[in-house]
Scaffold this motif. Structure first.
Motif, PDB file in Angstrom:
ATOM      1  N   ARG A   1      12.398  29.685 -24.426  1.00  0.00           N
ATOM      2  CA  ARG A   1      11.962  30.341 -23.075  1.00  0.00           C
ATOM      3  C   ARG A   1      11.362  32.026 -22.763  1.00  0.00           C
TER       4      ARG A   1
ATOM      5  N   SER B   1       9.503  34.692 -23.882  1.00  0.00           N
ATOM      6  CA  SER B   1       7.648  34.650 -23.000  1.00  0.00           C
ATOM      7  C   SER B   1       7.584  35.805 -24.440  1.00  0.00           C
TER       8      SER B   1
ATOM      9  N   SER C   1       3.773  37.170 -25.218  1.00  0.00           N
ATOM     10  CA  SER C   1       3.176  37.652 -24.607  1.00  0.00           C
ATOM     11  C   SER C   1       2.733  39.199 -25.283  1.00  0.00           C
TER      12      SER C   1
ATOM     13  N   ARG D   1      -0.210  37.731 -26.939  1.00  0.00           N
ATOM     14  CA  ARG D   1      -1.260  36.999 -26.285  1.00  0.00           C
ATOM     15  C   ARG D   1      -2.632  37.979 -26.366  1.00  0.00           C
TER      16      ARG D   1
END
Length: 380
Positions: A96, A98, A100, A103
């Motif tokens: 879990r 991230s 990111s 991205r």
């Protein structure tokens, strides 16, 4: 290599929670190098920012053009805290985190033994060296839908990854059974260096004993193989030598059997585990077992094995040796090979070719083809 500030190619992120393992650095470092060669911008990532120069030193490539990032100090703190509390908490957090940082990336390559976090990149490649058996299996109904909320959440995370790779079929079987997805085969790169002529890894007429166990079990297993060698000598093996991989000791078949010395006709490698083919402790450690056997095979040694799934699969898929179900069968196969120089030479050539397919060179070729496929799709 162009300066990273001037690079305008697609962007790739490569992630592993921990970069301390040599196989992780070698595998992902070679992936990064192939991406750089293809004109990609490459970012290496981990719980803490990895060192591209250190990783490059391990895989033997210049990765100075790679950038580096971490998932964040708070995430690192939580990860360390969870690991110190329990493995279950560590698994929960691992899936879990991230990602990111990826991205906007055109590709995210992730190394994981657990069901990974969501992939935020345009495309995701997941490399699974083995499956963490402590993680709960996904349970599904007849239509393949997760039974529990946690199962459906895991399925959504896996669906965000376009391609999942495993090095062995036995690992792929576990991925299918536990994660309910279909993986692809991608053998991992092994650092296999053929012996130089001055220091051959295998002398003619030599049997090398390798063992997948550790500690005292390993010592007992190697001692038992020394006894099997004496049994083979009593059954007619002559002109051969036995080498113990643990102690570096050797025995002579002529002194053991009382025969006259003859010129050896090739090499044989014995690989055994104390549990045999039912070895429950084997978790398909790619580097631990497969690399040891493949290193011997690269020198032309013919494998005769009674061991766990990773070793059996290597021998079965390459078709260059024998999988035995008993000590008597190992002795019998060895006598048959030693008594037929042409048969031994044929298997020896096949063993060498099979081991070469696991080298870094062949791995880079496979990754290059995968990257080329991505480049063609982007061009279209």
């Amino acid at each position: 290599m162009p300066d990273r500030k001037e690079a305008v190619g697609p962007r790739a992120s490569i992630y592993a929670e921990c970069w301390a393992d040599e196989l992780v650095c070698r595998t992902l470092g070679l992936v990064a190098w192939q991406l750089l060669r293809a004109g990609w911008r490459v970012q290496l990532a981990g719980i803490r920012p990895p060192d591209p120069l250190a990783i490059g030193a391990i895989c033997g490539r210049d990765l100075r053009w790679c950038s580096s990032t971490g998932v964040g100090g708070f995430a690192a703190f939580l990860s360390n805290l969870a690991a110190s509390l329990s493995q279950r908490a560590a698994r929960f957090l691992s899936g879990r985190l991230s990602l990111s940082f990826a991205r906007g990336s055109d590709l995210l390559v992730c190394w994981s033994e657990r069901i990974p976090p969501y992939c935020p990149a345009v495309r995701g490649w997941l490399i699974v060296p083995r499956v963490d058996r402590g993680e709960a299996e996904i349970l599904t109904d007849v239509e393949g839908c997760g039974l529990r909320v946690s199962d459906r959440e895991k399925q959504r995370r896996l669906e965000s990854w376009q391609r999942i790779f495993t090095p062995l079929e036995c690992v792929a079987d576990e991925v299918r059974r536990r994660w309910k997805v279909e993986p692809e085969e991608l053998p991992l790169p092994l650092l296999l260096i053929p012996a130089s002529p001055s220091t051959p890894a295998f002398a003619g007429g030599e049997i090398l004993a390798l063992c997948g166990d550790k500690g005292e079990r390993r010592s007992r297993c190697l001692a038992r193989m020394a006894e099997l060698f004496r049994d083979a000598c009593n059954a007619g093996l002559s002109g051969w030598h036995f080498r113990d991989s643990q102690e570096g000791t050797s025995a002579d078949a002529d002194s053991a059997a009382g025969g006259d010395a003859v010129t050896g006709c090739g090499g044989i490698v014995w690989f055994r585990c104390s549990g045999g083919q039912d070895c429950g402790a084997c978790e398909s450690h790619w580097a631990a077992c497969v690399s040891a056997l493949a290193g011997a095979m690269l020198s032309g040694a013919v494998p005769v094995v009674d061991a766990g799934p990773a070793v059996r699969e290597l021998v079965r898929t390459c078709g260059s040796g024998f999988i035995c179900k008993s000590e008597a069968e190992m002795v019998g196969r060895t006598l048959a090979l030693a008594g037929s120089p042409d048969l031994l030479a044929s298997y020896s050539r096949a063993a060498c070719e099979a081991a070469y397919s696991l080298t870094e060179v062949r791995f880079e070729e496979r990754i290059g083809l995968l990257i080329a496929t991505l480049d063609r799709r982007q061009a279209a």
